[in-house]
Write a protein that holds these residues in place. Sequence first.
Motif, mmCIF file in Angstrom:
data_model
loop_
_atom_site.group_PDB
_atom_site.id
_atom_site.type_symbol
_atom_site.label_atom_id
_atom_site.label_comp_id
_atom_site.label_asym_id
_atom_site.label_seq_id
_atom_site.Cartn_x
_atom_site.Cartn_y
_atom_site.Cartn_z
ATOM 1 N N VAL A 183 -14.774 11.271 -18.429
ATOM 2 C CA VAL A 183 -14.200 9.951 -19.148
ATOM 3 C C VAL A 183 -13.973 11.648 -19.995
ATOM 4 O O VAL A 183 -15.388 12.529 -20.785
ATOM 5 C CB VAL A 183 -15.489 8.972 -19.394
ATOM 6 N N MET A 184 -12.850 11.689 -20.784
ATOM 7 C CA MET A 184 -12.938 13.007 -22.118
ATOM 8 C C MET A 184 -13.118 12.317 -23.711
ATOM 9 O O MET A 184 -12.745 11.079 -23.965
ATOM 10 C CB MET A 184 -11.929 13.096 -22.237
ATOM 11 N N LEU A 185 -14.297 12.528 -24.115
ATOM 12 C CA LEU A 185 -14.439 11.980 -25.860
ATOM 13 C C LEU A 185 -14.552 12.679 -26.664
ATOM 14 O O LEU A 185 -14.394 14.106 -26.503
ATOM 15 C CB LEU A 185 -15.434 11.075 -25.922
ATOM 16 N N THR A 186 -13.498 12.765 -27.683
ATOM 17 C CA THR A 186 -13.230 13.405 -28.939
ATOM 18 C C THR A 186 -14.081 13.195 -29.796
ATOM 19 O O THR A 186 -15.154 12.606 -29.756
ATOM 20 C CB THR A 186 -11.637 13.268 -29.121
ATOM 21 N N HIS A 187 -13.994 14.414 -31.118
ATOM 22 C CA HIS A 187 -15.269 13.990 -32.129
ATOM 23 C C HIS A 187 -15.028 12.938 -32.984
ATOM 24 O O HIS A 187 -15.836 12.214 -33.168
ATOM 25 C CB HIS A 187 -14.916 15.458 -32.786
ATOM 26 N N ARG A 188 -13.406 12.841 -33.092
ATOM 27 C CA ARG A 188 -13.917 11.162 -33.594
ATOM 28 C C ARG A 188 -13.638 10.144 -32.863
ATOM 29 O O ARG A 188 -14.703 9.112 -33.416
ATOM 30 C CB ARG A 188 -12.092 10.972 -33.736
ATOM 31 N N ASN A 189 -13.834 10.001 -31.728
ATOM 32 C CA ASN A 189 -14.138 8.801 -30.437
ATOM 33 C C ASN A 189 -15.563 8.486 -31.299
ATOM 34 O O ASN A 189 -16.195 7.593 -31.227
ATOM 35 C CB ASN A 189 -14.053 9.346 -29.670
ATOM 36 N N GLU A 317 -16.007 4.952 -21.559
ATOM 37 C CA GLU A 317 -14.970 5.669 -22.239
ATOM 38 C C GLU A 317 -14.218 4.481 -23.991
ATOM 39 O O GLU A 317 -13.801 5.031 -24.362
ATOM 40 C CB GLU A 317 -13.565 4.117 -21.346
ATOM 41 N N ALA A 318 -15.502 3.767 -24.468
ATOM 42 C CA ALA A 318 -15.321 3.453 -25.854
ATOM 43 C C ALA A 318 -16.530 4.026 -26.725
ATOM 44 O O ALA A 318 -17.349 3.723 -27.657
ATOM 45 C CB ALA A 318 -15.239 1.802 -25.524
ATOM 46 N N ALA A 319 -16.972 5.243 -26.417
ATOM 47 C CA ALA A 319 -18.092 6.302 -26.834
ATOM 48 C C ALA A 319 -19.171 5.286 -27.474
ATOM 49 O O ALA A 319 -19.611 6.420 -28.599
ATOM 50 C CB ALA A 319 -16.902 6.725 -27.906
ATOM 51 N N PRO A 320 -19.368 4.900 -27.161
ATOM 52 C CA PRO A 320 -19.571 3.854 -25.984
ATOM 53 C C PRO A 320 -19.428 2.245 -26.951
ATOM 54 O O PRO A 320 -19.162 1.589 -25.929
ATOM 55 C CB PRO A 320 -21.092 4.170 -25.586
ATOM 56 N N THR A 321 -20.123 1.826 -27.901
ATOM 57 C CA THR A 321 -20.408 0.584 -28.425
ATOM 58 C C THR A 321 -18.930 -0.206 -28.377
ATOM 59 O O THR A 321 -18.012 0.763 -29.903
ATOM 60 C CB THR A 321 -21.853 0.424 -28.917
ATOM 61 N N VAL A 322 -18.282 -1.316 -28.089
ATOM 62 C CA VAL A 322 -17.713 -2.064 -28.243
ATOM 63 C C VAL A 322 -17.904 -3.210 -29.599
ATOM 64 O O VAL A 322 -17.198 -3.434 -30.166
ATOM 65 C CB VAL A 322 -17.489 -2.725 -27.305
ATOM 66 N N SER A 323 -19.132 -3.758 -28.917
ATOM 67 C CA SER A 323 -19.720 -4.827 -29.546
ATOM 68 C C SER A 323 -21.198 -4.672 -29.739
ATOM 69 O O SER A 323 -21.806 -4.745 -28.501
ATOM 70 C CB SER A 323 -19.238 -6.066 -29.255
ATOM 71 N N ALA A 324 -21.409 -5.774 -30.424
ATOM 72 C CA ALA A 324 -23.252 -6.137 -30.442
ATOM 73 C C ALA A 324 -23.766 -7.248 -31.518
ATOM 74 O O ALA A 324 -22.258 -7.850 -32.623
ATOM 75 C CB ALA A 324 -23.528 -4.569 -31.432
ATOM 76 N N HIS A 325 -24.258 -8.013 -31.401
ATOM 77 C CA HIS A 325 -24.916 -8.896 -32.373
ATOM 78 C C HIS A 325 -25.565 -7.783 -34.010
ATOM 79 O O HIS A 325 -25.446 -7.194 -33.614
ATOM 80 C CB HIS A 325 -26.367 -9.437 -31.675
ATOM 81 N N ARG A 326 -25.408 -8.767 -35.007
ATOM 82 C CA ARG A 326 -26.117 -7.988 -35.969
ATOM 83 C C ARG A 326 -26.628 -9.174 -36.942
ATOM 84 O O ARG A 326 -27.149 -10.087 -35.936
ATOM 85 C CB ARG A 326 -24.780 -8.108 -36.867
#
Length: 517
Positions: A183-189, A317-326
């Motif tokens: 999985v490639m992850l960029t600096h921006r990601n 693939e999502a660098a890595p966090t997609v969702s979380a409780h706040r």
Amino acid sequence: MILTDLPEQSLERFGEYTMLYAGEREVTNLELQDSANRLANGLHNLGVKPGDRVVVCMPNSPEVFIAYQAVLRAGAIVLPVMFVLHPREIGFILQASGASAVITSQAILPSIEQATSGMETPPKLVVAGIAQNQPSPNAGIPCNSLCSLMAAADPEIELPPIKEDDVAVILFTSGTTGQPKGVMLTHRNLYSNAASAVQLAEEAGDEPGTTIGVLPLAHIYGFTMANPLFLRGSSVVILPKFDVREVFEAVQKHKVKAFSAVPAMIYALTTAPEAEEYDLTSLESVGSGSAPLPVSLIEAFRKRFNAEIYEGYGLSEAAPTVSAHRKGEPVKAGSVGRAFPGVELRIADELGNPLAVGEVGELLVRGENITPGYYNNEEATRAALKDGWLHTGDVARLDEDGYLYIVDRKKDLILRGGFNIYPRDLEELISRHPAVAEVAVVGVPSERMGEEVVAVVVRNPDTDITEEELLAFCQERLAKYKTPRKVVFMEAMPRNGVGKILKKSLREQVAEQVEID
């Protein structure tokens, strides 16, 4: 959004402070930057060029943080590799990536030697824990002392030109469904995801403090913990492996308010009698990810520590966090929270069309944190990325408040006699039985039904429950077609290096043990 800017930004905003604690050792953010510069120059001296791939494979330590920044500051790409992998798996990653160098430690050197055995052009070896350069004991490859390399190098560095969309990291997946993919992850990601985490912390009014680095730094969950430290002026206690006493000691000594863990660790902490020996009143929350967390375990943790569990969801693939409780918002049982800032979620049918609120389908994700693709694997990239959306392979639903619920892995779905059975539903139920410590539900081939449902159970200590009793427990609470056909008892689940249950391996083991038809 360039990761090599983080050390300078940290010093400019917060001045010099102790950033890393490891046993009796302390490393400031200035010392980390100086060491990373020296190692980056040392890598240049070894012939590492911008764009080269450099493997970092060692247990959690300050050297891992230094190595990650050093590789990036050399203009190269970091390949974090779990040191617990089999040499054959490490060898695959070295060959597939064309790595030019490996940074490792003396204890892991035998595995690296086996991994590089037979390679025509083996990578350069940089080894922590040896005082001077020497040939490796078995393979005869020159080993460059990490300490000597840094001591001989210049602390001043001219950073190479780096763009936001340059690849910073390649993370090879565990390969539970085939050969590992890079999985490639960029600096921006990576930067954007870290900035989103900081945004949520600041919105919640959280003060910077000290956390615990117990997750493997080579795993995406642990690896990305480092970046918010720079952005927040926070510190971390680095633990080389998970040990309940060491976690409790760190909480007590450093008044830790929050840290991240995986369900297997949370279970061990919740059931550990040693907890009574420590002052853990500073602990306010633990973030959980990497695998589903049973609701019963969340309740037990809250009761034991008077602290909250904030379950989230992410993937490499999502660098890595997609969702979380706040913090400050309702924690909904069974949910993994709401979308991270800057992340879009869609629940889609088989054609990728969006589904209505509450409907179950595949989870698609879009945002600045999403990978541009897989290294040297166009086919896998085309399959995962379509019209800007990452197809996660997870089955999920969204409620009316935007909370995400992961129903199951698409590949773990069991098709029994034409019915869809989601293992997680069963796992949630069975985990509530007082005799069950852990459970994993898998499908095994059946001539009659296509697949059959098997529950694999680890008993709680000092309990004795039979297969018949557990099946009856399920049948009293579920439709007959959903209940397991068999129960298999094991002493322990097969796991990867971060503690996630390896269901592919489990399915294979169970298929060999159980006769269905």
